[in-house]
Enzyme design. Structure first.
Site, PDB file in Angstrom:
ATOM      1  N   SER A 128       0.835  -1.204   0.000  1.00  0.00           N
ATOM      2  CA  SER A 128       0.000   0.000   0.000  1.00  0.00           C
ATOM      3  C   SER A 128       0.867   1.251   0.000  1.00  0.00           C
ATOM      4  O   SER A 128       1.750   1.412  -0.830  1.00  0.00           O
ATOM      5  CB  SER A 128      -0.944  -0.050   1.210  1.00  0.00           C
ATOM      6  OG  SER A 128      -1.918   0.950   1.168  1.00  0.00           O
ATOM      7  N   ASP A 186      -8.098  -5.144  -6.380  1.00  0.00           N
ATOM      8  CA  ASP A 186      -7.626  -4.124  -5.438  1.00  0.00           C
ATOM      9  C   ASP A 186      -7.687  -2.738  -6.091  1.00  0.00           C
ATOM     10  O   ASP A 186      -7.085  -2.511  -7.142  1.00  0.00           O
ATOM     11  CB  ASP A 186      -6.204  -4.454  -5.002  1.00  0.00           C
ATOM     12  CG  ASP A 186      -5.626  -3.442  -4.024  1.00  0.00           C
ATOM     13  OD1 ASP A 186      -6.367  -2.544  -3.561  1.00  0.00           O
ATOM     14  OD2 ASP A 186      -4.424  -3.555  -3.721  1.00  0.00           O
ATOM     15  N   HIS A 238      -7.449  -5.351  -1.139  1.00  0.00           N
ATOM     16  CA  HIS A 238      -6.239  -4.630  -0.744  1.00  0.00           C
ATOM     17  C   HIS A 238      -5.563  -5.270   0.479  1.00  0.00           C
ATOM     18  O   HIS A 238      -4.361  -5.101   0.685  1.00  0.00           O
ATOM     19  CB  HIS A 238      -6.585  -3.177  -0.436  1.00  0.00           C
ATOM     20  CG  HIS A 238      -5.405  -2.286  -0.249  1.00  0.00           C
ATOM     21  ND1 HIS A 238      -4.454  -2.072  -1.218  1.00  0.00           N
ATOM     22  CD2 HIS A 238      -5.015  -1.525   0.822  1.00  0.00           C
ATOM     23  CE1 HIS A 238      -3.517  -1.242  -0.766  1.00  0.00           C
ATOM     24  NE2 HIS A 238      -3.845  -0.902   0.466  1.00  0.00           N
TER      25      HIS A 238
END
Length: 244
Positions: A128, A186, A238
């Site tokens: 991320s 994602d 995610h």
């Protein structure tokens, strides 16, 4: 790929020793020793540098988005020129601000360890927000310590777009392994969405809904996760990367 995902995941709850639960027990990581940690709570920037003598790697891991403040930084898109030595290079301010607060010490400690262990590779990792900062670290160390570049590789998971085409071209031109893993639908890797000024770089490794792996270079990203319709993008994927 899963081992480096475990290293990225460990950044969420690492201590001064290699004892963080599932990630620290992942096959291949058992002989890891934490060498340095950083934590800047006011700007939510932290991570660690570790060494795995069995694998002969130095791992530089940046923590990803775990708090509300991180998400605010994730989507602070205001572009800023960086690094100054790359002509016309622009990156996302929200990613850069968190990187710069710790960059000097991270680069310094990495270079010191690299000098101590010349037979070790250097693997920058992050999930991320951490993936974006890991990419910035690679750009930074390639400029400040170019002699280390043949030893560097980058693995990111759920990384959003970091910079403009000039920055992406620089990263692609480094000639080093850059793997950007995308899990199913994602949404994070597609942000900022529908903005041609901010683009991806490196090799995309897309894990499909059928758990198949599709590999795409920058010239054919449209065959990987970009082939999905916007309605397929979601936040759930995610946080379910294999190894994290």
């Amino acid at each position: 790929m899963d081992m480096y995902a475990a290293y990225a995941g460990a950044a969420y709850n690492i201590s001064d020793t290699w004892n963080c639960g599932y990630e620290c027990k992942h096959p291949g990581t058992e002989d890891t020793h934490v060498e340095y940690r950083w934590d800047a709570p006011l700007i939510t920037s932290d991570g660690y540098i570790a060494r795995n003598p069995s694998r002969k790697i130095i791992v530089v891991a940046f923590r990803g988005s775990a708090e509300a403040g991180d998400w605010i930084e994730d989507f602070t898109e205001n572009p800023v020129q960086w690094p100054e030595t790359i002509a016309d290079s622009i990156v996302v301010l929200g990613f850069l601000s968190g990187y710069l607060v710790s960059s000097s010490s991270v680069v310094q400690h990495t270079a010191k360890l690299a000098a101590q262990y010349p037979d070790h590779g250097i693997s920058a990792v992050g999930h991320s927000l951490g993936g974006a900062r890991a990419a910035m670290f690679v750009a930074d160390i390639s400029i400040k310590h170019p002699q280390l570049l043949p030893r560097v590789q980058l693995y990111t998971y759920g990384q959003a777009k970091v910079g403009n085409p000039a920055f992406a071209a620089y990263m692609n031109g480094l000639g080093m392994p850059i793997y950007r893993v995308v899990n199913r639908g994602d949404i994070a890797p597609h942000l900022p969405y529908n903005n041609s000024r901010i683009v991806h770089f490196g090799t995309e490794v897309w894990i499909t809904a059928n758990n198949k792996t599709v590999v795409c270079q920058s010239s054919d990203y449209s065959l990987c996760s970009e082939s999905l319709p916007p309605a397929a993008f979601n936040i759930r994927d995610h946080s379910t990367y294999p190894g994290l």
